[in-house]
Every structure is written in structure tokens, then in C-alpha cells.
Enzyme design. Structure first.
Site, mmCIF file in Angstrom:
data_model
loop_
_atom_site.group_PDB
_atom_site.id
_atom_site.type_symbol
_atom_site.label_atom_id
_atom_site.label_comp_id
_atom_site.label_asym_id
_atom_site.label_seq_id
_atom_site.Cartn_x
_atom_site.Cartn_y
_atom_site.Cartn_z
ATOM 1 N N ARG A 201 12.684 12.075 -48.072
ATOM 2 C CA ARG A 201 11.716 11.221 -48.012
ATOM 3 C C ARG A 201 10.406 11.886 -47.945
ATOM 4 O O ARG A 201 8.820 11.344 -48.479
ATOM 5 C CB ARG A 201 11.540 10.110 -47.772
ATOM 6 N N LYS B 86 27.472 -5.056 -45.696
ATOM 7 C CA LYS B 86 27.559 -6.639 -45.201
ATOM 8 C C LYS B 86 27.491 -7.685 -46.574
ATOM 9 O O LYS B 86 26.405 -6.719 -47.089
ATOM 10 C CB LYS B 86 25.847 -7.492 -43.835
ATOM 11 N N GLY C 168 18.259 4.357 -49.489
ATOM 12 C CA GLY C 168 18.017 5.530 -48.824
ATOM 13 C C GLY C 168 19.090 5.985 -48.721
ATOM 14 O O GLY C 168 19.728 7.188 -48.398
ATOM 15 N N GLY D 18 16.252 -1.370 -49.327
ATOM 16 C CA GLY D 18 16.216 -2.579 -49.577
ATOM 17 C C GLY D 18 15.226 -3.217 -50.490
ATOM 18 O O GLY D 18 14.817 -3.971 -51.463
#
Ligand code: 3PG
Ligand code: MG
Length: 398
Positions: A40, A205, A355, A379
Site C-alpha cells: 500500500r 465470515k 488488502g 472492503g
């Protein structure tokens, strides 16, 4: 939407430019302050170099982790500042606060072409506040440091935070090259994916991925599911999953998705099951419908890798988000590695979203050039694919 090139065209020599980046990098769990993947930081270098070389006074800001609105040494950006200086080949000035005396003095003292990094934005409660006025007050202070604002924090554009959203309303604002590139690629994948379109999802999840699964199901030829989230799907198919990660409240949702997908959701056929969550744990490959009661699945097995690789191999477009297993622990890295390598071999366009998946690619030493695009936003790219409005992007458009 105005871009960095527009700003450079207007001339920035001697002007103070606030740059929002996503420097939220992972750190080595065993060695404090050691950055385990600097992707990043490298992703925003072109923007910083262009501004520096044009003689701008660059005031860079970012969040790191999730501190609770007050200074917390665990989340200092100091190690990032050091690494950024190495990559830029010029020292970076580091401010010990974000908008306080240290930041103001450092911003005032900047010379043309210098880069200043402010301390973690999230050391200030105003950055993430839900209260528009509280966020606005912090945005006023940030904006007060500079004359122009460049957003190149693609990984944070899905956050309605002061430095991402509110600052743009207070300064002439421009999209950096990274944000532009990311949005262009995701638009292409969303609007005109060449078929067959295969999506590979992992991570822990189902609940985090539910919205994107629902948005993508009508569009994809196959949705391959691995990672911790596959166990809730396996349970929904009626299999016992032992001590594996399970979201009990999502089982019926998974059953509905499987029914709706009519065979287009593909689950692992075998898993690597261990006695505990540890690199030293006793482990073996078992069929996905025969996970022993005292074991937990920590990776997809070799037959699953072969099955996934075959499906991936026929795709013209692949989007991948989320590791297939606990790739940080060597015995459970083969699934993620196998899937990543299969994606690099396709005769088509691939996007690594996220990420974590991007870090996995680099940590496992997989050739980055084999992918069409490696996103810096997890996200953010998922929310884009869900069709949601990204506050950071809409702020730049208005
Ligand atoms: C990320 O790592 O996903 C981005 O940096 C955003 O961080 P956040 O999820 O803590 O807002
Ligand atoms: Mg995140």
C-alpha cells in the site's frame, strides 16, 4: 471529477497539498514495528513522486488500524514514515500529531518538494465520528493545513470519514492515479466482464461477504468459496464441520444461496483439518463431508485446489477476494497458493481484490505480474462490486 494531472497542470510549486493515502499496512506479528507487506505504501508512490517533483509541499495523511479516537502508540505511523522515506529516497518529515502543534509547525516549515506525514488520523475522534458536525470540525482543521486535496486512498473510499469525505468539500479536490485506476478496473469488471466470469471468495465470515455474494450471483458463471466461510456453507449442505469456524445464524442464509445458485456455488471437496489453530498442530486432509468432530478446517485440500483451478482455467474474467486458508501458517498455505497460481495462468483478465489477498500474493512470493490488477482495497472493492455508493468517490465527483 478532477484528477492529479489537472492539479499538476494548474501548477503546484510551493503550494501545500494534502494527500490522503491508505497506508494501513500489515505488521509482522512476531516483530513490533516490522511492516510485513508494504504494497500500500508503494501503490501511492507515483502520486507522491509526481507532486514532489513538481515542487509541491506534500502533507500526507492516513489511518493505521483501528485505534479508538485517541493516541495509541501501538498504531503510530512512525514505522510507515521510515519505510516511505526509504522508498522515496528522500527523508519524510513525521509529525507527532495529526492537526496539533507538531503538525502545524511541520506544515509551516515545509520546503518545496518535501513530504510530511501526519500521525494516524484515527488518533482523533473526529475522523470516524458519525456526527457530521464533529467530523466537520476535524475536517476543518485538516483542510486548514493545505490549499489543495488529493485523495489516493482507494482502500478507504468506502468510509464516510473526515479525511476521505468531508475534506473534499472544504478544498479544491482531485483524484489520485491509484483511485482512478482502481475505479476504472472495477467498473470494467462490474459492467462488462468477459464471460465466463468466475469469482473466488475466501476469508473468515459469510456475513461480511453476504451482500457481495447476493450482488454477484446473477452475474457470475461460478462462485468458488473457500476460507473460513466455506464451513457455514458445508454445514448448510448437511455436513458436520467439527470445530471449524461456523456462523450458526448464517446457515439458513447459506442454504438459500445454494438453492438460488443452482450449482453455480462451488464448495471445497476436501479440507486440511487440524487439532488446533497452530502451525505445529497435527493435521491431515479429509473429505469435506467427513471432518472429524475434534478437528477444525484451516485450508482447502488438494482435490479442491484442482477443482477450483479447473474452473478458474476456463474463465475470461476472475475476481478473487479472501485467502482460501490460514496462509500465514505454512501447513495451511497451499490452498491460497494453488488458487492464486491458477489465477495467474488464465487467458483473460484477473483482479485480486483486497488488502489481505494482495498481501497473501506477495507474502507467498507469487509473481504479481501474473494478475491483471491487484487492488489495494478489500472492503472498498467489495462495496464497489455490491453496487454501493462509495463516499470517497462521490465526494471527489461533486
Ligand atoms: C482496510 O484495510 O480495509 C482499509 O485500510 C480500511 O480500514 P478499515 O476497515 O479499518 O476502515
Ligand atoms: Mg479491512
Amino acid at each position: 471529477m478532477k484528477t492529479l494531472d489537472d492539479l499538476l497542470g494548474e501548477g503546484v510549486t510551493g503550494r501545500r497539498v494534502l494527500v490522503r493515502a491508505d497506508l494501513n499496512v500489515p505488521f509482522d506479528k512476531n516483530e513490533a514495528g516490522r511492516i510485513s507487506d508494504d504494497g500500500r505504501i508503494r501503490a501511492v508512490l507515483p502520486t507522491l513522486i509526481a507532486l514532489r517533483d513538481a515542487g509541491a509541499r506534500v502533507i500526507l495523511c492516513s489511518h493505521l488500524g483501528r485505534p479508538k479516537g485517541a493516541p495509541d502508540p501501538k498504531f503510530t505511523l512512525a514505522p510507515v514514515s521510515a519505510r516511505l522515506g526509504e522508498l522515496l529516497g528522500t527523508p519524510v518529515v513525521f509529525a507527532e500529531d495529526t492537526v496539533g502543534d507538531s503538525a502545524k509547525a511541520a506544515a509551516d516549515a515545509l520546503t518545496d518538494g518535501q513530504v510530511l506525514l501526519l500521525e494516524n488520523l484515527r488518533f482523533n475522534a473526529g475522523e470516524t465520528s458519525k456526527d457530521d458536525a464533529v467530523r466537520g470540525a476535524f475536517a476543518d482543521e485538516l483542510a486548514g493545513l493545505a490549499e489543495f486535496y488529493v485523495d489516493d486512498a482507494f482502500g478507504a473510499v468506502h468510509r464516510k470519514h473526515a479525511s476521505v469525505y468531508d475534506v473534499a468539500a472544504r478544498l479544491p479536490h482531485y483524484a489520485g492515479g491509484l483511485v482512478l485506476k482502481e475505479v476504472e478496473v472495477l467498473r470494467k469488471v462490474t459492467e462488462t466482464p468477459e464471460q465466463p466470469y468466475v469469482v473466488v471468495l475466501g476469508g473468515s465470515k459469510v456475513s461480511d461477504k453476504l451482500a457481495v455474494i447476493q450482488a454477484l450471483l446473477p452475474k457470475v458463471d461460478k462462485l468458488l468459496v473457500g476460507g473460513g466461510m466455506c464451513f457455514t456453507f458445508l454445514k448448510a449442505q448437511g455436513h458436520e464441520v467439527g470445530k471449524s469456524l461456523l456462523e450458526a445464524e448464517m446457515i439458513s442464509t447459506c442454504a438459500d444461496l445454494l438453492e438460488q445458485a443452482q450449482g453455480r456455488i462451488v464448495l471445497p471437496v476436501d479440507v486440511v483439518a487440524a487439532t488446533e489453530f497452530s502451525a505445529d498442530a497435527e493435521h491431515s486432509t479429509v473429505a469435506a463431508d467427513a471432518i472429524p468432530a475434534d478437528r477444525l478446517g484451516l485450508d482447502i485440500g488438494p482435490k479442491s485446489v484442482a477443482l477450483f483451478a479447473e474452473t478458474i482455467g476456463s474463465a475470461k474474467t476472475v475476481f478473487w477476494n479472501g485467502p482460501m486458508g490460514v496462509f500465514e501458517l505454512a501447513p495451511f498455505a497451499a490452498g491460497t497458493r494453488g488458487v492464486a497460481e491458477a489465477i495467474t495462468k488464465i487467458d483473460g483478465f484477473s483482479v485480486v481484490g483486497g488488502g489481505d489477498s494482495a498481501a497473501a500474493v506477495r507474502t507467498l512470493g507469487i509473481d504479481e505480474s501474473g494478475f491483471g490488477h491487484i487492488s489495494t482495497g478489500g472492503g472498498a472493492s467489495l462495496e464497489y462490486l455490491e453496487g454501493k455508493t462509495l463516499p470517497g468517490v462521490s465526494a471527489l465527483e461533486s
